[in-house]
Design an enzyme around this catalytic site. Sequence first.
Site, mmCIF file in Angstrom:
data_model
loop_
_atom_site.group_PDB
_atom_site.id
_atom_site.type_symbol
_atom_site.label_atom_id
_atom_site.label_comp_id
_atom_site.label_asym_id
_atom_site.label_seq_id
_atom_site.Cartn_x
_atom_site.Cartn_y
_atom_site.Cartn_z
ATOM 1 N N CYS A 18 -24.904 14.024 14.719
ATOM 2 C CA CYS A 18 -24.219 14.919 13.778
ATOM 3 C C CYS A 18 -25.602 15.374 12.870
ATOM 4 O O CYS A 18 -26.465 15.999 13.377
ATOM 5 C CB CYS A 18 -23.240 14.066 13.025
ATOM 6 S SG CYS A 18 -22.240 15.140 11.975
ATOM 7 N N HIS A 40 -19.819 13.565 17.478
ATOM 8 C CA HIS A 40 -19.599 12.230 17.278
ATOM 9 C C HIS A 40 -19.216 11.705 18.690
ATOM 10 O O HIS A 40 -18.175 11.461 18.938
ATOM 11 C CB HIS A 40 -18.935 11.694 16.066
ATOM 12 C CG HIS A 40 -19.383 12.304 14.599
ATOM 13 N ND1 HIS A 40 -20.264 11.329 14.261
ATOM 14 C CD2 HIS A 40 -19.012 13.023 13.861
ATOM 15 C CE1 HIS A 40 -20.427 11.747 13.033
ATOM 16 N NE2 HIS A 40 -19.894 13.120 12.852
ATOM 17 N N GLU A 69 -19.483 8.603 19.418
ATOM 18 C CA GLU A 69 -18.872 7.358 19.192
ATOM 19 C C GLU A 69 -17.485 7.709 18.827
ATOM 20 O O GLU A 69 -16.660 6.748 18.936
ATOM 21 C CB GLU A 69 -19.584 6.623 18.378
ATOM 22 C CG GLU A 69 -19.497 7.031 16.596
ATOM 23 C CD GLU A 69 -20.114 8.323 16.350
ATOM 24 O OE1 GLU A 69 -20.006 8.601 15.131
ATOM 25 O OE2 GLU A 69 -20.826 8.942 17.056
#
Length: 200
Positions: A78, A180, A182
Amino acid sequence: MIGIIDYGAGNLFSVKNALDYLGLENHITDDPTELQKADGLILPGVGAFADAMGMLKKSGLIPTIQQEIERKPLLGICLGMQILFDKGLEFGETEGLGLIDGTVEPIAAPGLKIPHMGWNSLDFHGDCPLLKGVPEGSYVYFVHSFAAVTPQANIAASCGYGGDVTALVQRGNVFGAQFHPEKSGEAGLTMLENFGGLMA
């Protein structure tokens, strides 16, 4: 071991939780010696480009990052991806790390909501080790108002949002995900697992 760089502007624990889930050894640290010991580095980031660069400079970690990418992979996530570039135009012009050619500019998407927030599908460009086993068209999670403008040779994947938006970049050992991983389900976890595999 993956060193998660703590410079005060990162969403550290969501990244750590994903790596823990995958069984990838990791450590959050702001200690240059610990980062030198790591086999790979992750540079997270949330907030504004200028603020992040200010905190990174204050941390004293920039020389360590510049040295370590010569011998190990680095993944920016990001805002952590955005500051890999030459400069950003958020709240004026700010010099970035200069690890990848390009400028981070406001997303040009007339009529569409800014920030670009939510799930969007990936279009692949060329071969990138992070995308191994990830189907083209996989959806990943974005939250951003600025995007990288960079030579096509650096772009591993893009998404459509009022035009092509740079989503994943690679230059040598340096990788950057605008989304992202994750928070991007199986596709994102596969990319993090692939990143871990670069250290094997």
